[in-house]
Motif scaffolding. Structure first.
Motif, PDB file in Angstrom:
ATOM      1  N   PHE A 198      36.457  14.188  -1.454  1.00 17.87           N
ATOM      2  CA  PHE A 198      35.556  14.485  -0.340  1.00 17.87           C
ATOM      3  C   PHE A 198      35.110  15.944  -0.390  1.00 17.87           C
ATOM      4  O   PHE A 198      33.919  16.246  -0.218  1.00 17.87           O
ATOM      5  CB  PHE A 198      36.260  14.196   0.989  1.00 17.87           C
ATOM      6  N   SER A 199      36.047  16.824  -0.635  1.00 18.69           N
ATOM      7  CA  SER A 199      35.731  18.247  -0.652  1.00 18.69           C
ATOM      8  C   SER A 199      34.719  18.581  -1.749  1.00 18.69           C
ATOM      9  O   SER A 199      33.768  19.338  -1.525  1.00 18.69           O
ATOM     10  CB  SER A 199      37.008  19.060  -0.856  1.00 18.69           C
ATOM     11  N   ILE A 200      34.926  18.023  -2.928  1.00 17.68           N
ATOM     12  CA  ILE A 200      33.979  18.281  -4.029  1.00 17.68           C
ATOM     13  C   ILE A 200      32.602  17.754  -3.671  1.00 17.68           C
ATOM     14  O   ILE A 200      31.586  18.439  -3.810  1.00 17.68           O
ATOM     15  CB  ILE A 200      34.464  17.621  -5.335  1.00 17.68           C
ATOM     16  N   ALA A 201      32.558  16.508  -3.182  1.00 16.27           N
ATOM     17  CA  ALA A 201      31.279  15.840  -2.930  1.00 16.27           C
ATOM     18  C   ALA A 201      30.432  16.559  -1.897  1.00 16.27           C
ATOM     19  O   ALA A 201      29.214  16.684  -2.051  1.00 16.27           O
ATOM     20  CB  ALA A 201      31.529  14.394  -2.498  1.00 16.27           C
ATOM     21  N   VAL A 202      31.048  17.050  -0.824  1.00 13.07           N
ATOM     22  CA  VAL A 202      30.249  17.656   0.243  1.00 13.07           C
ATOM     23  C   VAL A 202      29.849  19.089  -0.077  1.00 13.07           C
ATOM     24  O   VAL A 202      28.929  19.627   0.555  1.00 13.07           O
ATOM     25  CB  VAL A 202      31.003  17.616   1.596  1.00 13.07           C
ATOM     26  N   HIS A 203      30.500  19.704  -1.063  1.00 11.04           N
ATOM     27  CA  HIS A 203      30.168  21.088  -1.375  1.00 11.04           C
ATOM     28  C   HIS A 203      29.172  21.234  -2.520  1.00 11.04           C
ATOM     29  O   HIS A 203      28.673  22.346  -2.753  1.00 11.04           O
ATOM     30  CB  HIS A 203      31.445  21.886  -1.694  1.00 11.04           C
ATOM     31  N   VAL A 204      28.873  20.153  -3.236  1.00  5.10           N
ATOM     32  CA  VAL A 204      27.855  20.243  -4.296  1.00  5.10           C
ATOM     33  C   VAL A 204      26.460  20.036  -3.718  1.00  5.10           C
ATOM     34  O   VAL A 204      25.474  20.007  -4.448  1.00  5.10           O
ATOM     35  CB  VAL A 204      28.126  19.228  -5.431  1.00  5.10           C
ATOM     36  N   ASN A 205      26.375  19.883  -2.391  1.00  7.92           N
ATOM     37  CA  ASN A 205      25.112  19.822  -1.658  1.00  7.92           C
ATOM     38  C   ASN A 205      24.177  18.712  -2.157  1.00  7.92           C
ATOM     39  O   ASN A 205      23.048  18.991  -2.575  1.00  7.92           O
ATOM     40  CB  ASN A 205      24.397  21.181  -1.737  1.00  7.92           C
ATOM     41  N   PRO A 206      24.605  17.457  -2.088  1.00  9.53           N
ATOM     42  CA  PRO A 206      23.754  16.360  -2.552  1.00  9.53           C
ATOM     43  C   PRO A 206      22.668  16.031  -1.534  1.00  9.53           C
ATOM     44  O   PRO A 206      22.777  16.363  -0.347  1.00  9.53           O
ATOM     45  CB  PRO A 206      24.741  15.198  -2.673  1.00  9.53           C
ATOM     46  N   ASP A 207      21.603  15.374  -1.999  1.00 13.18           N
ATOM     47  CA  ASP A 207      20.566  14.883  -1.082  1.00 13.18           C
ATOM     48  C   ASP A 207      21.064  13.664  -0.322  1.00 13.18           C
ATOM     49  O   ASP A 207      20.713  13.454   0.837  1.00 13.18           O
ATOM     50  CB  ASP A 207      19.303  14.490  -1.857  1.00 13.18           C
ATOM     51  N   ILE A 208      21.862  12.844  -1.024  1.00 11.85           N
ATOM     52  CA  ILE A 208      22.336  11.576  -0.466  1.00 11.85           C
ATOM     53  C   ILE A 208      23.851  11.518  -0.612  1.00 11.85           C
ATOM     54  O   ILE A 208      24.380  11.671  -1.713  1.00 11.85           O
ATOM     55  CB  ILE A 208      21.690  10.377  -1.188  1.00 11.85           C
ATOM     56  N   LEU A 209      24.532  11.295   0.480  1.00  3.35           N
ATOM     57  CA  LEU A 209      25.987  11.220   0.472  1.00  3.35           C
ATOM     58  C   LEU A 209      26.410   9.774   0.707  1.00  3.35           C
ATOM     59  O   LEU A 209      25.976   9.136   1.668  1.00  3.35           O
ATOM     60  CB  LEU A 209      26.556  12.121   1.572  1.00  3.35           C
TER      61      LEU A 209
END
Length: 358
Positions: A157-168
């Motif tokens: 979760f931490s990695i995913a939300v910090h790479v600033n994606p357009d779609i989560l």
């Protein structure tokens, strides 16, 4: 369908072959199975759209295809038929998704961020924030295979939300972990919503879905049973769950077997024909409907089996490889073997004074 979408899924299906042995799987790849292999359709014609800034919840019983759909949208697995149009970068959060067990947590952070297109300098700038949010202590320097499911979820979760994606895309990632981390996740998701990011939220927790989602899609044994307002769809799903729980064990098993059998019996050609008829009915003046539908079904799909041309090329390549190996072992030149093929079975057996084989 409208064009102001962030994610568009149209006529998407996903087929799995039910192989009994590895040899069956290999023969299927080369399309040389003598007996038909049973199929199971995890998705049977899903069509939906998600607008920019919208949060779509995916609900349904276990095995209905929610995770399959989210994995297709994120690009982890390919669809069997249909169109998947995603306008932007996606980042999926699932327990352990994309984490390499033999690498440490820190190494996984760098690997996943690099895969999202970040540079090493950008990753260095984000590293402290990712580590602080995950809050897994000294386990950051241990192999991920030693992590609990909660720690894997924290790190992912931490990695995913910090790479600033357009779609989560969040797939049951909030089902593990303590209340403190859960609240941090909710705050981060709320922050993403305020920034206008598009979110797909897969969960069995209807309270979480009601709290976060603007719309909900109920996936029911491979089909899109209902999509619309969160309150309405969640209410209908609760009614179904209540009905199901009220059945006897025998009736529950009968219902589940019936649903699973439908997924085995699904006929893709029949479904394609029904789509053709729908389009003809909607617009009788449209021409070449069959060809257009076929293109929509298979135009953007990569086949998971060898085509006839690929099989022929593979056989020819193998034959040439065997020929050159045999020629080399025989000791004759290629020119001699071509002019006298029988020389292949009569290898040279002595060496002349120049060192060449005779």
């Amino acid at each position: 369908m409208a064009t102001d979408y962030k994610i568009r899924v149209q006529n998407v299906t996903k087929e799995y072959d039910l192989f009994k042995t590895q040899s069956e799987k290999l023969r299927s790849f080369f399309a040389i199975n003598r007996k038909p292999v049973p199929h199971f359709w995890s998705l049977m014609g899903i069509s939906l759209e998600v607008k920019a800034g919208e949060t779509l919840g995916l609900i349904g019983v276990n095995g209905s295809g929610k995770s399959t759909l989210s994995n297709i949208i994120s690009g982890i697995i390919p669809q069997t038929t249909g169109v998947v149009d995603v306008k932007g970068d996606t980042s999926i959060i699932a327990i352990g998704a994309g984490l390499r067990g033999n690498l440490t947590g820190q190494e996984n952070i760098r690997l996943k961020a690099l895969m999202q297109g970040l540079t090493n300098e950008e990753i260095d700038g984000l590293m402290d924030d990712i580590v602080s949010f995950a809050d897994i202590g000294d386990f950051l320097y241990q192999p991920v295979k030693s992590y609990s499911s909660g720690m894997k979820s924290r790190l992912g979760f931490s990695i995913a939300v910090h790479v600033n994606p357009d779609i989560l895309i969040i797939d049951e990632a909030l089902s593990v972990g303590d209340d403190t981390f859960y609240q941090k996740c909710l705050d981060k998701i709320t922050e993403f919503k305020e920034e206008g990011k598009t979110i797909i939220f897969v969960s069995h927790s209807l309270k979480q879905v009601e709290l976060m989602c603007d719309q909900v899609a109920w996936i029911h044994y491979g089909t899109l049973h209902e999509i619309g307002d969160t309150t309405k769809v969640v209410g209908d799903y609760r009614d179904f769950v209540k009905w199901f729980k009220g059945q006897s064990k025998k009736d529950k098993r009968k219902f589940q077997r019936s649903m699973k059998q439908n997924q085995k019996d699904f006929d893709i050609d029949q479904y394609q024909a029904s789509v053709v008829e729908e389009r003809k009915t909607a617009d009788p003046t449209e021409k070449n409907v069959e060809a257009k539908v076929k293109k929509d079904f298979y135009g953007s799909v990569i086949s998971e089996k060898m085509s006839a041309g690929s099989r022929i090329l593979t056989v020819l390549t193998l034959a040439l490889f065997v020929f050159f190996c045999w020629t080399n072992v025989s000791g004759h030149s290629i020119r001699q073997v071509i002019s006298e093929p029988s020389s292949l079975v009569h290898p040279t057996d002595h060496i002349d004074t120049t060192g060449s084989l005779k």
